[in-house]
Design a protein around this motif. Sequence first.
Motif, mmCIF file in Angstrom:
data_model
loop_
_atom_site.group_PDB
_atom_site.id
_atom_site.type_symbol
_atom_site.label_atom_id
_atom_site.label_comp_id
_atom_site.label_asym_id
_atom_site.label_seq_id
_atom_site.Cartn_x
_atom_site.Cartn_y
_atom_site.Cartn_z
ATOM 1 N N ALA A 231 -10.021 7.889 -0.178
ATOM 2 C CA ALA A 231 -9.848 8.479 1.149
ATOM 3 C C ALA A 231 -8.411 8.881 1.410
ATOM 4 O O ALA A 231 -8.152 9.879 2.097
ATOM 5 N N VAL A 232 -7.446 8.115 0.879
ATOM 6 C CA VAL A 232 -6.030 8.465 1.077
ATOM 7 C C VAL A 232 -5.453 9.186 -0.138
ATOM 8 O O VAL A 232 -4.680 10.131 -0.002
ATOM 9 N N LEU A 233 -5.820 8.760 -1.340
ATOM 10 C CA LEU A 233 -5.278 9.404 -2.535
ATOM 11 C C LEU A 233 -5.764 10.847 -2.657
ATOM 12 O O LEU A 233 -5.064 11.694 -3.221
ATOM 13 N N PRO A 239 1.016 17.836 5.130
ATOM 14 C CA PRO A 239 1.528 17.010 6.236
ATOM 15 C C PRO A 239 0.792 15.679 6.378
ATOM 16 O O PRO A 239 1.409 14.659 6.717
ATOM 17 N N GLU A 240 -0.515 15.680 6.138
ATOM 18 C CA GLU A 240 -1.276 14.431 6.239
ATOM 19 C C GLU A 240 -0.873 13.458 5.142
ATOM 20 O O GLU A 240 -0.669 12.262 5.398
ATOM 21 N N ARG A 246 4.578 8.034 4.142
ATOM 22 C CA ARG A 246 5.644 7.431 4.953
ATOM 23 C C ARG A 246 5.197 6.082 5.513
ATOM 24 O O ARG A 246 5.977 5.120 5.532
ATOM 25 N N LEU A 247 3.953 6.018 5.978
ATOM 26 C CA LEU A 247 3.447 4.746 6.482
ATOM 27 C C LEU A 247 3.374 3.706 5.377
ATOM 28 O O LEU A 247 3.626 2.517 5.604
ATOM 29 N N ALA A 248 3.016 4.130 4.167
ATOM 30 C CA ALA A 248 2.918 3.186 3.052
ATOM 31 C C ALA A 248 4.250 2.515 2.774
ATOM 32 O O ALA A 248 4.296 1.342 2.377
ATOM 33 N N PHE A 249 5.337 3.212 3.005
ATOM 34 C CA PHE A 249 6.660 2.655 2.719
ATOM 35 C C PHE A 249 7.355 2.087 3.944
ATOM 36 O O PHE A 249 8.342 1.360 3.797
ATOM 37 N N ASP A 263 -0.464 15.808 16.123
ATOM 38 C CA ASP A 263 -1.741 16.414 15.735
ATOM 39 C C ASP A 263 -2.232 15.833 14.411
ATOM 40 O O ASP A 263 -3.429 15.553 14.241
ATOM 41 N N VAL A 264 -1.328 15.645 13.473
ATOM 42 C CA VAL A 264 -1.685 15.043 12.185
ATOM 43 C C VAL A 264 -2.142 13.608 12.388
ATOM 44 O O VAL A 264 -3.143 13.164 11.801
ATOM 45 N N LEU A 265 -1.435 12.870 13.246
ATOM 46 C CA LEU A 265 -1.819 11.482 13.503
ATOM 47 C C LEU A 265 -3.224 11.410 14.101
ATOM 48 O O LEU A 265 -4.007 10.520 13.753
ATOM 49 N N GLU A 266 -3.551 12.339 14.997
ATOM 50 C CA GLU A 266 -4.878 12.329 15.602
ATOM 51 C C GLU A 266 -5.963 12.571 14.559
ATOM 52 O O GLU A 266 -7.032 11.939 14.592
ATOM 53 N N VAL A 267 -5.704 13.489 13.623
ATOM 54 C CA VAL A 267 -6.676 13.760 12.569
ATOM 55 C C VAL A 267 -6.868 12.530 11.696
ATOM 56 O O VAL A 267 -8.000 12.129 11.382
#
Length: 307
Positions: A231-233, A239-240, A246-249, A263-267
């Motif tokens: 789902a993440v890889l 941008p997503e 960035r959150l991973a680190f 907008d990216v965070l909402e998606v």
Amino acid sequence: MTYETDATTLELPWPFTGREDERELVRRSLTGARRGMVVTGPAGCGKTRLVAEAIRGTDCARAAGTPESRTTPFAAFAHLLPEPVTLHGAVRSLSGVRTLLVDDAHLLDDASAALVHQLAVHGRTRLLVVTTGGFRVPGAISRLWTGELLPRLALEPLPEEETDALLTAGAGPLDALTANRLRRLSRGDLRLLRDLLGAVRGLLTPVPGTGERAWRGPVPLTPAVRERAAAVLGRTCPPERETLDRLAFAEPLPPDQDDLDLDVLEVLESDGLIEVDDRGAVRLAHPLYGPVLRAAAGRLRARRLAG
């Protein structure tokens, strides 16, 4: 089912442990005048294994929902029913089945869900219905317990002591840090725990003077782990993916940080990949995502993001 036999893959199946009381409860639901039970719980908590152990040695017909067949009427029961068939005819055809296990009932097509409900109403077939929490359940299935047609057993994640027993059975005694790390990364999902232990099994090193073994270092990106973190890889929108990395680190991050795209965070939130707590802090939605994203980052990217 295919069982890999390389040295880094955990042998299957794991021993059944920690659900003995629940197994007896399910067994008793199929005896005497009882009409069965609905078993619910989070993904990977051992629902299917529990009911399989409960019906071991009995004559039980089986059906299961799948995502691909949700639009095909009576798809889950195609192997048990003649064609063509109506709901009334399906109930009549299955009226002689003594015990019926319906797995992944949250994935049933509407006709199959209605059939299960009607079988419960008529009461001639003992039903074991398994459904996973966090998914939309067909109304005909949820009414099995809300309408008090069948009792519901809501499984919780396996307790820590029983989880450690599974880890020991799979890899021998582990030090506390390794066991805690595997439990945290799997978050009660026993299938994920199995995949993770299979991934790190060849990396375990002896702890001097203890008889235990330890795992340190990053999460290995084996095919099983990659599949679990797809789902993440597999996120291809730049941008997503940048936000996830960035959150991973550096999680948690404040959502009002100037260079974060709301907008990216909402998606990402709507897709279940991130979570926002009551104070507005943004985190990855699963503890596995961060280690996998960090392991997948190249050295230069990791250096930039870590900085």
